[in-house]
Motif scaffolding. Structure first.
Motif, PDB file in Angstrom:
ATOM      1  N   GLY A 110       0.794  -1.218   0.000  1.00 43.07           N
ATOM      2  CA  GLY A 110       0.000   0.000   0.000  1.00 43.07           C
ATOM      3  C   GLY A 110       0.827   1.269   0.000  1.00 43.07           C
ATOM      4  N   LEU A 211       2.241  -3.558  -4.007  1.00 43.28           N
ATOM      5  CA  LEU A 211       1.012  -4.345  -3.979  1.00 43.28           C
ATOM      6  C   LEU A 211       1.095  -5.509  -2.999  1.00 43.28           C
ATOM      7  N   SER A 264     -19.124  -3.134  -4.523  1.00 44.88           N
ATOM      8  CA  SER A 264     -18.877  -1.720  -4.243  1.00 44.88           C
ATOM      9  C   SER A 264     -19.972  -0.870  -4.862  1.00 44.88           C
ATOM     10  N   TYR A 294      -4.784   4.741  -9.177  1.00 37.72           N
ATOM     11  CA  TYR A 294      -4.973   3.978  -7.948  1.00 37.72           C
ATOM     12  C   TYR A 294      -5.922   4.700  -6.994  1.00 37.72           C
ATOM     13  N   PRO A 296      -8.040   3.621  -3.016  1.00 35.47           N
ATOM     14  CA  PRO A 296      -8.118   2.572  -1.989  1.00 35.47           C
ATOM     15  C   PRO A 296      -9.159   1.501  -2.274  1.00 35.47           C
ATOM     16  N   ARG A 299      -8.731  -2.962  -5.727  1.00 34.56           N
ATOM     17  CA  ARG A 299      -7.834  -3.989  -5.219  1.00 34.56           C
ATOM     18  C   ARG A 299      -7.466  -4.946  -6.352  1.00 34.56           C
ATOM     19  N   VAL A 300      -6.182  -5.160  -6.482  1.00 34.72           N
ATOM     20  CA  VAL A 300      -5.695  -6.044  -7.545  1.00 34.72           C
ATOM     21  C   VAL A 300      -6.256  -7.444  -7.341  1.00 34.72           C
ATOM     22  N   ALA A 302      -9.462  -8.133  -7.826  1.00 36.62           N
ATOM     23  CA  ALA A 302     -10.903  -8.047  -7.594  1.00 36.62           C
ATOM     24  C   ALA A 302     -11.664  -8.133  -8.921  1.00 36.62           C
TER      25      ALA A 302
END
Length: 393
Positions: A110, A211, A264, A294, A296, A299-300, A302
């Motif tokens: 992160g 990541l 989401s 990018y 928050p 997410r890689v 997802a």
């Protein structure tokens, strides 16, 4: 004599009556049976005339179903696709040198890093001693080289006086050159060891977003440990959207896209930066890569849905109540010319307040059941009634 007595008339009638009575006894029942048959025939004729089979009235009463004829409308051409979030350029960081004991991990997932930044340190105590030793060797070689140079300079001053021969000068010159060569060798060896020690530090190959971190302090790593960190170069992510073959031709690099990860409620905006040139032979799908800054919520790995604005198109538009979904996908019920219900698979495009645009499966001239499709069955015969308002709900 008694034989000449007159015959009584009543006595003579008895034999005659006995002869005809059996015929009369059969005639009366026969007439009764005939009368019953005549009455039954008349009753059957009166009650059964014009009576139809029981199935006829049921067949004549058909359920009434409201249908719409969608036609064609100009709608925004929205191409929808699904796919996963990934790094646009994913750098896998490992051990570049010999490896050893990890003494410190300086970053975590992160965090953003710059190019060349140290991510983790590996114990270099042994290499540091080797560097020190070689550095001392360099100083020793330089001292020998300086002494050889001084001897050569003194000898050169004595040549003219005849105390030193030309051969001695050549020998001292060669000694001086050899010492200088040893200095360069020692410096190269020391530089190599310093480079080896510097390679013990795990550094970021490019600026970006960390990541993944797969290393801890105290862990022993080696040259085969190639997955200590993963970095998204420049912090740029992408969605690798799987697009149907027929839709790939309508996409272009630079088109805006909206991405929403599964689960989401936030939309992330990006643009197509690359269209893969290969169509998968099995799924008949291509990949459109949508660049995303990018955030928050991204997410890689997802799963996400994407909608790409590909201009305008003319398509049938149906109310949402007309489109149903089952295990095979979206479908509608179409009423044929014979009034029979037919299940028609369709593909849904953009969804607006006007309704759902149909990208494939309909040409706009069909009679589509407007609602209550859940109560119908394919093959059922109905009476279609065209709705006065064919617009979407």
């Amino acid at each position: 004599m008694n034989m000449h007595r007159p015959i009584d008339e009543t006595t003579m009638a008895v034999p005659f009556d006995d002869a005809v009575s059996p015929r009369r006894r059969w005639l009366r029942p026969l007439l009764i049976v005939v009368a019953i048959l005549v009455v039954a025939g008349i009753a059957w004729a009166l009650l059964g005339r014009g009576k139809k089979p029981d199935a006829a009235p049921a067949a004549a009463v058909l359920p009434t179903v409201t249908v719409v004829i969608p036609g064609q409308r100009a709608v925004a051409d929205q191409i929808t696709a699904t796919g996963s979030i990934a790094a646009r350029h994913d750098s896998v960081v490992g051990v570049n040198g010999e490896g050893g004991l990890v003494t410190a991990v300086l970053v975590d997932a992160g965090q953003t890093v710059r190019k060349g930044q140290v991510l983790a340190r590996i114990d270099s105590s042994v290499q540091a001693q080797q560097v020190a030793s070689m550095t001392a060797g360099v100083r020793s070689a330089k001292a020998d080289a300086a002494l050889a140079q001084s001897n050569l300079d003194r000898a050169a001053k004595l040549v003219d006086k005849g105390f030193i021969s030309k051969a001695d000068i050549d020998l001292k010159t060669a000694t001086r050159d050899g010492m200088n060569a040893k200095v360069r060798v020692a410096e190269a060896q020391a530089g190599e060891m310093q480079a080896r020690m510097a390679r013990l530090d795990v550094r970021a190959p490019a600026a970006g977003l960390v990541l993944m971190r797969n290393v801890e302090t105290g862990q022993i790593v080696g040259s085969g440990s190639n997955n200590l960190f993963r970095i998204a170069e420049d912090g740029i992510l992408e969605m690798r959207a799987l697009v149907a073959e027929q839709d790939m031709g309508r996409l272009k690099v630079g088109l805006p896209a909206t991405v929403r990860p599964v689960g989401s409620s936030t939309d992330y905006h990006g643009r197509i930066w690359l269209l893969d040139p290969v169509i998968d032979a099995g799924s008949r799908q291509g990949v459109a890569r949508i660049a995303l800054a990018y955030a928050p919520g991204l997410r890689v790995g997802a799963f996400a849905n994407a909608s790409v604005a590909a201009g305008a198109a003319t398509r049938p538009v149906l109310p949402q109540s007309a489109v149903m979904v089952d295990d095979t996908g979206s479908f509608v019920y179409v009423i044929g010319a014979d009034g029979v219900v037919v299940k028609r698979p369709v593909k849904v495009g953009s969804v607006t307040i006007e309704g759902m645009s149909i990208t494939s499966g309909l040409n706009g001239t069909e009679r589509v059941v407007e609602s209550a499709g859940a109560f119908l069955q394919p093959g059922e015969k109905v009476k279609p009634v065209v709705a006065s308002d064919t617009g979407a709900n």
